[in-house]
Design a protein around this motif. Structure first.
Motif, mmCIF file in Angstrom:
data_model
loop_
_atom_site.group_PDB
_atom_site.id
_atom_site.type_symbol
_atom_site.label_atom_id
_atom_site.label_comp_id
_atom_site.label_asym_id
_atom_site.label_seq_id
_atom_site.Cartn_x
_atom_site.Cartn_y
_atom_site.Cartn_z
ATOM 1 N N VAL A 1 17.535 -47.296 9.736
ATOM 2 C CA VAL A 1 17.605 -48.655 10.527
ATOM 3 C C VAL A 1 18.805 -49.261 10.955
ATOM 4 O O VAL A 1 18.513 -50.184 11.882
ATOM 5 C CB VAL A 1 18.244 -49.286 8.728
ATOM 6 C CG1 VAL A 1 18.256 -50.517 9.226
ATOM 7 C CG2 VAL A 1 16.628 -48.413 7.771
ATOM 8 N N LEU A 2 19.996 -48.312 11.343
ATOM 9 C CA LEU A 2 20.908 -48.509 12.286
ATOM 10 C C LEU A 2 21.012 -48.420 13.507
ATOM 11 O O LEU A 2 20.909 -49.748 14.574
ATOM 12 C CB LEU A 2 22.028 -47.804 12.257
ATOM 13 C CG LEU A 2 23.097 -47.873 10.812
ATOM 14 C CD1 LEU A 2 24.092 -46.860 10.597
ATOM 15 C CD2 LEU A 2 23.574 -49.147 11.251
ATOM 16 N N GLN A 3 19.744 -47.715 14.299
ATOM 17 C CA GLN A 3 19.236 -47.602 15.384
ATOM 18 C C GLN A 3 17.800 -49.033 15.631
ATOM 19 O O GLN A 3 18.261 -49.682 16.599
ATOM 20 C CB GLN A 3 18.455 -46.755 15.613
ATOM 21 C CG GLN A 3 19.150 -44.741 15.873
ATOM 22 C CD GLN A 3 17.889 -43.326 15.525
ATOM 23 O OE1 GLN A 3 16.448 -44.247 15.936
ATOM 24 N NE2 GLN A 3 18.400 -42.652 15.494
ATOM 25 N N LYS A 4 17.256 -49.304 14.766
ATOM 26 C CA LYS A 4 16.682 -50.701 15.048
ATOM 27 C C LYS A 4 17.704 -51.496 15.334
ATOM 28 O O LYS A 4 17.476 -52.210 15.747
ATOM 29 C CB LYS A 4 15.765 -50.773 13.622
ATOM 30 C CG LYS A 4 14.553 -49.167 13.747
ATOM 31 C CD LYS A 4 13.283 -49.083 14.811
ATOM 32 C CE LYS A 4 12.329 -48.648 15.159
ATOM 33 N NZ LYS A 4 11.929 -48.041 16.011
ATOM 34 N N LEU A 5 18.772 -52.046 13.993
ATOM 35 C CA LEU A 5 19.848 -52.689 14.061
ATOM 36 C C LEU A 5 20.210 -53.155 15.850
ATOM 37 O O LEU A 5 20.919 -54.093 15.903
ATOM 38 C CB LEU A 5 20.736 -52.647 12.692
ATOM 39 C CG LEU A 5 21.355 -54.221 12.662
ATOM 40 C CD1 LEU A 5 21.016 -54.792 12.544
ATOM 41 C CD2 LEU A 5 22.799 -53.086 12.036
ATOM 42 N N ILE B 1 25.836 -50.555 6.922
ATOM 43 C CA ILE B 1 24.937 -51.353 7.644
ATOM 44 C C ILE B 1 25.405 -53.044 7.996
ATOM 45 O O ILE B 1 25.688 -52.711 9.599
ATOM 46 C CB ILE B 1 23.616 -51.474 6.993
ATOM 47 C CG1 ILE B 1 23.141 -49.876 7.079
ATOM 48 C CG2 ILE B 1 23.046 -52.577 8.236
ATOM 49 C CD1 ILE B 1 21.416 -50.538 6.207
ATOM 50 N N ARG B 2 26.246 -53.729 7.062
ATOM 51 C CA ARG B 2 27.028 -54.554 7.735
ATOM 52 C C ARG B 2 27.887 -54.587 8.275
ATOM 53 O O ARG B 2 28.427 -55.237 9.249
ATOM 54 C CB ARG B 2 26.897 -55.060 5.897
ATOM 55 C CG ARG B 2 26.196 -55.933 5.372
ATOM 56 C CD ARG B 2 26.469 -57.051 4.589
ATOM 57 N NE ARG B 2 25.448 -57.591 3.575
ATOM 58 C CZ ARG B 2 25.182 -57.364 2.488
ATOM 59 N NH1 ARG B 2 25.601 -56.754 1.521
ATOM 60 N NH2 ARG B 2 24.125 -57.962 2.256
ATOM 61 N N GLU B 3 28.981 -53.340 7.580
ATOM 62 C CA GLU B 3 29.940 -52.734 9.066
ATOM 63 C C GLU B 3 29.747 -53.056 10.648
ATOM 64 O O GLU B 3 29.934 -53.488 11.229
ATOM 65 C CB GLU B 3 30.331 -52.155 8.249
ATOM 66 C CG GLU B 3 31.487 -51.507 7.418
ATOM 67 C CD GLU B 3 32.674 -52.452 7.412
ATOM 68 O OE1 GLU B 3 33.467 -52.847 8.081
ATOM 69 O OE2 GLU B 3 32.801 -53.174 6.384
ATOM 70 N N ILE B 4 28.464 -52.600 10.688
ATOM 71 C CA ILE B 4 28.195 -51.766 11.978
ATOM 72 C C ILE B 4 27.534 -53.399 12.260
ATOM 73 O O ILE B 4 28.009 -54.421 13.476
ATOM 74 C CB ILE B 4 26.895 -51.678 12.216
ATOM 75 C CG1 ILE B 4 27.185 -50.140 11.948
ATOM 76 C CG2 ILE B 4 26.462 -51.696 13.584
ATOM 77 C CD1 ILE B 4 27.816 -49.323 12.901
ATOM 78 N N VAL B 5 27.183 -54.842 12.055
ATOM 79 C CA VAL B 5 26.871 -55.945 12.342
ATOM 80 C C VAL B 5 28.205 -56.883 12.568
ATOM 81 O O VAL B 5 28.320 -57.608 13.252
ATOM 82 C CB VAL B 5 26.262 -56.722 10.825
ATOM 83 C CG1 VAL B 5 26.250 -58.252 11.584
ATOM 84 C CG2 VAL B 5 24.993 -56.770 10.884
ATOM 85 N N ILE B 6 29.251 -56.370 11.643
ATOM 86 C CA ILE B 6 30.177 -57.167 12.055
ATOM 87 C C ILE B 6 31.122 -56.762 13.481
ATOM 88 O O ILE B 6 31.913 -57.006 14.458
ATOM 89 C CB ILE B 6 31.638 -57.206 10.624
ATOM 90 C CG1 ILE B 6 31.597 -57.529 9.749
ATOM 91 C CG2 ILE B 6 32.775 -57.002 11.411
ATOM 92 C CD1 ILE B 6 31.661 -57.470 8.049
ATOM 93 N N ASP B 7 30.729 -55.319 13.735
ATOM 94 C CA ASP B 7 31.499 -54.290 14.694
ATOM 95 C C ASP B 7 30.960 -55.096 16.167
ATOM 96 O O ASP B 7 31.033 -55.324 16.574
ATOM 97 C CB ASP B 7 31.595 -52.977 15.292
ATOM 98 C CG ASP B 7 31.944 -52.413 13.606
ATOM 99 O OD1 ASP B 7 32.990 -52.828 13.219
ATOM 100 O OD2 ASP B 7 31.758 -51.691 13.559
#
Length: 242
Positions: free
Chosen positions: A151-155, A193-199
């Motif tokens: 999911v992180l890769q796709k995000l 995963i949300r932390e990656i969105v914030i980053d």
């Protein structure tokens, strides 16, 4: 605003000055969508398009253009003899219809290019928002490989592409228990995963919009509570004129 095989976009406009022109621009999408639906309808083995459209969309029906769910309604009419207004959609048919749409987009191409949404936003002084980025990333994972790492890769690929196209805001999205069960992810994994969105938002200078995407009344109360709590997380970056 949805284009087949592309992310969903939200477009916010600061006022209603261009309402009629925006409606005409969106009508171009609706008409192209209808041609895709018609092609899929015939591919599914049905032949009486005009009569079935009349049955599916009586004169008092507010929605009169054909889209994915409308194709499902037409198929459902064949099976059960009901009208669109009853709203008794067969979700098995929904999957069939969407599969046909995806196949059409894969083989024939999109009737409307993905960047058309960006053109409309720019032309009419709107802000384009990447809707539910985590949900979209999850849906892009292989069916047998929906895990936090994939999911992180796709995000990351999704957000990077959105930025490259000129996007400037993303939606901060709600997940219900139903979503978690469906996707096989834990709340801790979603939090990571949300932390990656914030980053990513910090790196690219994105603003956030905040929405529940709850879809059902059962989820609504939980969504409202969640949105109130999460406002504190993103309040410094939330889009301030929307």
């Amino acid at each position: 605003m949805t284009v087949d095989r592309a992310p969903d976009y939200l477009i916010y406009f600061p006022n209603m000055d261009y309402f009629d022109k925006i409606e005409r621009a969106l009508e171009k999408i609706r008409l192209s969508e209808e041609e895709v639906i018609k092609a899929c309808y015939h591919k599914l083995g049905y032949t009486d398009w005009e009569n079935d459209i009349k049955r599916a969309f009586p004169k008092n029906q507010k929605v009169n253009n054909a889209r994915t769910r409308d194709l499902v309604a037409i198929i459902h009419l064949y099976k059960n003899g009901i009208t669109y207004d009853d709203g008794k959609f067969d979700f098995g048919d929904l999957k069939i219809a969407r599969k046909e749409r995806w196949a059409f987009a894969e083989n024939e191409g999109n009737p409307i290019p993905e960047d058309y949404a960006f053109q409309i936003a720019k032309k009419f002084n709107g802000v384009i928002v990447l809707a539910h980025p985590i949900h979209t990333a999850i849906k892009r994972c292989p069916k047998d490989d929906t895990n936090a790492s994939t999911v992180l890769q796709k995000l990351i690929a999704l957000i990077d592409s959105f930025y490259d196209m000129g996007g400037m805001a993303v939606e901060w999205e709600f997940f219900s228990e139903e979503h978690l069960d469906k996707y096989g992810l834990s709340m801790d994994e979603i939090a990571g995963i949300r932390e990656i969105v914030i980053d990513k938002a910090n790196v690219y200078g994105f603003s956030f919009t905040i929405g529940s995407d709850s879809h059902t009344l059962e989820n609504y109360d939980k969504a409202v509570e969640w949105l109130s709590e999460n406002y504190e997380i993103i309040k410094d970056k939330i889009a301030n004129w929307i």
